[in-house]
Motif scaffolding. Sequence first.
Motif, PDB file in Angstrom:
ATOM      1  N   UNK A 178     -79.175 -86.394 -85.339  1.00 23.48           N
ATOM      2  CA  UNK A 178     -79.686 -86.533 -83.985  1.00 23.48           C
ATOM      3  C   UNK A 178     -81.031 -87.254 -83.998  1.00 23.48           C
ATOM      4  N   UNK A 179     -81.361 -87.837 -82.872  1.00 25.13           N
ATOM      5  CA  UNK A 179     -82.664 -88.454 -82.742  1.00 25.13           C
ATOM      6  C   UNK A 179     -83.733 -87.374 -82.689  1.00 25.13           C
ATOM      7  N   UNK A 180     -84.970 -87.788 -82.913  1.00 26.88           N
ATOM      8  CA  UNK A 180     -86.070 -86.823 -82.923  1.00 26.88           C
ATOM      9  C   UNK A 180     -86.184 -86.110 -81.581  1.00 26.88           C
ATOM     10  N   UNK A 187     -85.862 -82.032 -81.134  1.00 25.61           N
ATOM     11  CA  UNK A 187     -86.926 -81.210 -80.549  1.00 25.61           C
ATOM     12  C   UNK A 187     -86.388 -80.408 -79.370  1.00 25.61           C
ATOM     13  N   UNK A 188     -85.570 -81.064 -78.518  1.00 28.02           N
ATOM     14  CA  UNK A 188     -85.030 -80.370 -77.348  1.00 28.02           C
ATOM     15  C   UNK A 188     -84.133 -79.206 -77.761  1.00 28.02           C
ATOM     16  N   UNK A 189     -83.233 -79.451 -78.713  1.00 25.82           N
ATOM     17  CA  UNK A 189     -82.335 -78.380 -79.150  1.00 25.82           C
ATOM     18  C   UNK A 189     -83.099 -77.270 -79.856  1.00 25.82           C
ATOM     19  N   UNK A 222     -67.837 -75.089 -82.519  1.00 26.08           N
ATOM     20  CA  UNK A 222     -66.769 -75.772 -83.256  1.00 26.08           C
ATOM     21  C   UNK A 222     -66.560 -77.174 -82.700  1.00 26.08           C
ATOM     22  N   UNK A 223     -66.549 -77.298 -81.364  1.00 25.73           N
ATOM     23  CA  UNK A 223     -66.350 -78.607 -80.744  1.00 25.73           C
ATOM     24  C   UNK A 223     -67.503 -79.552 -81.052  1.00 25.73           C
ATOM     25  N   UNK A 224     -68.722 -79.025 -81.098  1.00 27.40           N
ATOM     26  CA  UNK A 224     -69.869 -79.892 -81.379  1.00 27.40           C
ATOM     27  C   UNK A 224     -69.853 -80.413 -82.800  1.00 27.40           C
ATOM     28  N   UNK A 225     -69.308 -79.620 -83.756  1.00 29.65           N
ATOM     29  CA  UNK A 225     -69.238 -80.070 -85.146  1.00 29.65           C
ATOM     30  C   UNK A 225     -68.141 -81.106 -85.317  1.00 29.65           C
ATOM     31  N   UNK A 226     -66.977 -80.856 -84.712  1.00 28.67           N
ATOM     32  CA  UNK A 226     -65.837 -81.745 -84.913  1.00 28.67           C
ATOM     33  C   UNK A 226     -66.004 -83.071 -84.178  1.00 28.67           C
ATOM     34  N   UNK A 227     -66.608 -83.050 -83.003  1.00 31.96           N
ATOM     35  CA  UNK A 227     -66.743 -84.288 -82.229  1.00 31.96           C
ATOM     36  C   UNK A 227     -68.156 -84.837 -82.256  1.00 31.96           C
ATOM     37  N   UNK A 228     -69.078 -84.042 -82.700  1.00 35.00           N
ATOM     38  CA  UNK A 228     -70.501 -84.410 -82.723  1.00 35.00           C
ATOM     39  C   UNK A 228     -70.927 -84.938 -81.361  1.00 35.00           C
ATOM     40  N   UNK A 229     -70.507 -84.252 -80.299  1.00 36.48           N
ATOM     41  CA  UNK A 229     -70.833 -84.653 -78.940  1.00 36.48           C
ATOM     42  C   UNK A 229     -72.092 -83.935 -78.483  1.00 36.48           C
ATOM     43  N   UNK A 230     -73.018 -84.681 -77.908  1.00 33.32           N
ATOM     44  CA  UNK A 230     -74.274 -84.090 -77.442  1.00 33.32           C
ATOM     45  C   UNK A 230     -74.059 -83.037 -76.359  1.00 33.32           C
TER      46      UNK A 230
END
Length: 878
Positions: A562-564, A568-570, A781-789
Motif C-alpha cells: 500500500x501507499x504510505x 497511515x489511514x489503515x 479473506x477478500x482483501x487478501x485474495x483480491x488486494x482491494x482497498x
Amino acid sequence: MEFCLRIHIFTAFVYCIKVYAQVVQPVKHPGLQVLATASHYWPLDAVDGIHELWDQIGNRPGYVNGTNINIVEGMVNKGIFLNGDNGGTFLHFGSYQNSCISDPTLCGPEGITFSFFWKNHEAESRFAVASGGKVISNGFSVYTNPHGGYVEFYTRGNNHRWKADIRVPGPYWTHVLFTWTKNDGLKVYINGTYTAGDRVGRVSDNYGDPYPDLVIGTGNNRAYGHYVTGAFDEFVIWEKALSPTQIWYYYSAAVGQAILAATTPRISKQATSTTPTVRATEVSPPVVSSHGEEVQSSPGPESMPVIGFLKALPNRTIPHNTANNLTQAFLKSVEEVLSSPGLPEQSTPVVSGLIETVDRVMEHMVTNLEPSPNSLISLGGTSFVADYSLMKFPENFNLPHYRFPTQGKNYISVPGEAFTMQSQTTIVGLFYHNMHSYYKEISPVKTRINEAADFKDHKIQVASCLISLKVEPLPALSVNLSGTPLIKIVLTHVLTKEQQDQVLNQSNKVLLYCAFLDYSSKEGVWSNEGCVRSEGNMTYSVCLCNHLTNFAILMQVVPLKLTAGHRVALSTIGYVGCSISIFCLAITLVTFAVLSSVSTIRNQRYHIHANLSFAILVAEILLLISARFDPGTLPCKIMAVLLHFFFLSAFAWMLVEGLHLYSMVVKVFGSEGSKHFYYYGIGWGSPLVICVVSMTSALDSYGEIDNCWLSLKNGAIWAFVAPALFVIVVNIGILISVTRIISRISGENYKVHGDANAVKLTAKAVAVLLPILGISWIFGVLSINTHSLPFLYIFAVFNSLQGFFVFLFHCLLNSEVRAAFKHKTKVWSLTSSSIRNINVKPFNSDIMNGNKEGVTPTKLNTWDKSTNSANRIDLSAV
C-alpha cells in the motif's frame, strides 16, 4: 574457478581441431571394438527377401511377420521400415527362454545393454522393443504413450520394476541405449548421452507375463492390437553393462565420428588411448599457442587468456563433416563441465562464461565453413546442451525471412528487409535446453534493468530457456523500438512449482523483462536495453529488440504494498478502533460481573458472551503492545505465541456462539450442564492444542519475519488461517439457517398480528449476530485474495470495532441487560436507604422482555419451555 573450467573446454576443443588438422594413420575405431564385444548384433540391412534376419555375432535367426516392410536408408547402412498402419508387421528375433535377455534376474553382476536406432513416424508408437512381456514380468520394454516415452526393466521374482522417462523420438534417427545391473539399476542414454535412470527401482505388483520372445514393433504377446510405424537400424545386445566411455565410442562410430571419438580428451583422471589393451598415463592435452607452437598446459590455467585460444583456432576452411564432428565434440565438452561435481554452487559466472565461449566458438566455426559459391551451407543438430544451426549464405542470396528454430513455440526471427546480402552472410542460432536453471537468483542491483532496481530487495529469476542468434554482417534494424524492422523473440515460460504459486498469488505483482546477456564489460550482465516486451501473458512472452545476442525472459515477483497514505489511514483506524473496543469490552465484562447475581444474566448465553469478550480484549491489548517489540527477539516470539492463542480462542468462542444459537433456534440438543462442558473445551481447549502442535513443529515461525506473528513464508500461518476459515464457514451456515427461520416466523406473525415491527426483525437479527459470529472476518479473506482497498478498509473498521459492536448490541442495547441493570439499581437504592423489609417485586421474564401488564405476548417473543418445538425462539438471543 570459472576460468579454469573454460580453459579446459577450450583445451579439449583446440586439441580436437589439432587432431583433425594432422595427418593420422588409419586406426581401427574403438567404437568398432566395442561392437565386437556384443553378444548379438542385427544390422537390419542384409535381409534376404525380407523374410529372415540373421544375428551376425550370435548366429541366431529371426523373421519378419507381415509384408508391410521396406528397406530404407538407415543410420549406418540400410534400415528397416515397419508400416503398422497397414497390418500387423513386426520383427521377431527368436525366443530367449532362461536367458539374461528375457529374464534380468539371470544376468550376472555384469548386467546387460540394449542398443538400437529408432525413427518414429507417429505420435503414439506404443511398444517399440519388448522382451519378456509388456507389463510387469521378467524382461524389459521400450514404449511411448500420449504422456511420454519410457524404458522399463522388471523382475517377477522380487516384484521389482525400474522405470525411466525419455523424450519420444521424432521422424529422425535417434540412438536409444540402456543398461541394467543389479547394483546400478537402469540407465538410459540418448544419442550417446546419459539422459535418465532409475537406480533403486520400486516394488510393484506381479502380473506374471512369462513371454521370452524378443520383438520389435509390438508388444511381446503380439495380441496388443497396435503395431509401430517407424524405422529401426543396428539392433545390438551386450550381455554386460557398457561404461559411458564405451557407449560414447560406439555411438561415435555408428554416426561416423571415425577419429574424433577415439582421440577426444575427456575431463577425467585417465585418458583412454585408441588401443583398448593399453592405458595411457595421466596427461593433459597439449595447447597450441598464438604463435603456432606446442606448449604444455601450465598448472595455473587462469594465467592463459581465453582470447588466446580463439586466436589458436585454425583460420583455414573446415569441411562440413569435420565441422559437424567438431561441434558435437565441443558441446559434449560443455556438457561434461556442466555436469561436473566440481561446479561451484554459485555457478552463475561460470555459466555466463560458458555461454560466451559457445557463442565465440560457433561464430568461428561458421566463419570457416567450407563455402559454396552459389548455394547456402547449413549445419544443424541437437545435443544435451543446445539445438544449434550454422548457416552461410552467398552474396546476393534472396532471404525473405529467417526463423530459428524453424518449428516449435520458442523462436527468434529476423525480417528479410534487415538483411543486406551485399556480401557473404553467416548466421548462428542456439537454443539452450537447461542453461536457465543455473541462474537461481539474480540481484537486481547487479543488472542493467532500471525497472528491476526499483525493487532491489526482490530477486530476479530466469523464467524461460535461453535463445541466441548472431548474424554477420549485422542486420539493419530500427533504432526506435516503435519502428521497423526489429528482431522478434517468442519464448514460453518455464516455471517451477514455487514460481507458479507466486504467479497465481493475487497479492503479488509479477514483473516480466525481455533481457539479454551483455558482455560489454567482459562479464555477462543481464540488461534490457534495446528490448521491449510487446505482448504475452503468464505463459509466454513476445519481445521486440533492435540488436542480436542471447535472450531470455526474466521474472521478478514483488508483493503488492500500500501507499504510505493508505498505510497511515489503515493504521490509524486500527489503533483507534482497537482502543475503543478495549474500553467497551472492559465495560462489558464489568457489567456482566456486576449483574451476575441476577438470574437472567447467569444463564449460559452470557457466560459465552463474557468468554468471547475476554478473548477479544486480551488479543487486542496484546496486538497493540506487540508493535513495540522487534521481530526475532524473545519477547516478540512470546508475544506471537500469545497472540496466536488468544485470537484462536476468540474464533473458538465465536464458533461456540454459533453452536449455542443453533441449539436454541434450530435444534435442541444436550442439557445445560453437558453443553457447558463442551463449550469450554471448544473455547479454550482446542486453541491450546493447536498452539502446542504448532509450537512443537515450527517454533521458529513465530515472530521471525516482519512482525510478532506467524510466518507467511513456510506455511505456519495456516495454523491460524485454517481454523479461522472453518469457523467463518460454519457460522455463515448457522446464520443462514437462523435467518430463514426468523424470516418465516416474522412473516407469520405479521399476517396474524399485523405487527410491522416483526417484519424488521430479520435485518436486526443479522446486524446483532454478525459481531459475535465473526462473519466480518470474511472481508479480511477478500482483501487478501483480491488486494482491494475497499475490502481492506471495511475489514479494518469492522474488525477493530468488533469489541464495540459486542458492547453495543449485547450489553448497552440488550433488553435483558438493561432490565437487569434497572433491577439491580433498584436493589441498590433500597439497600442504601436501609429499607430491608420491603417486599421487592420478583424479577420475571415479562419485565425482562419489556412486556407491559395486560398485554398478551406474541408467539414471536415468548420462550415456551414446555415444548420442544424447533421454532421456539428466545427473543433476547437475537
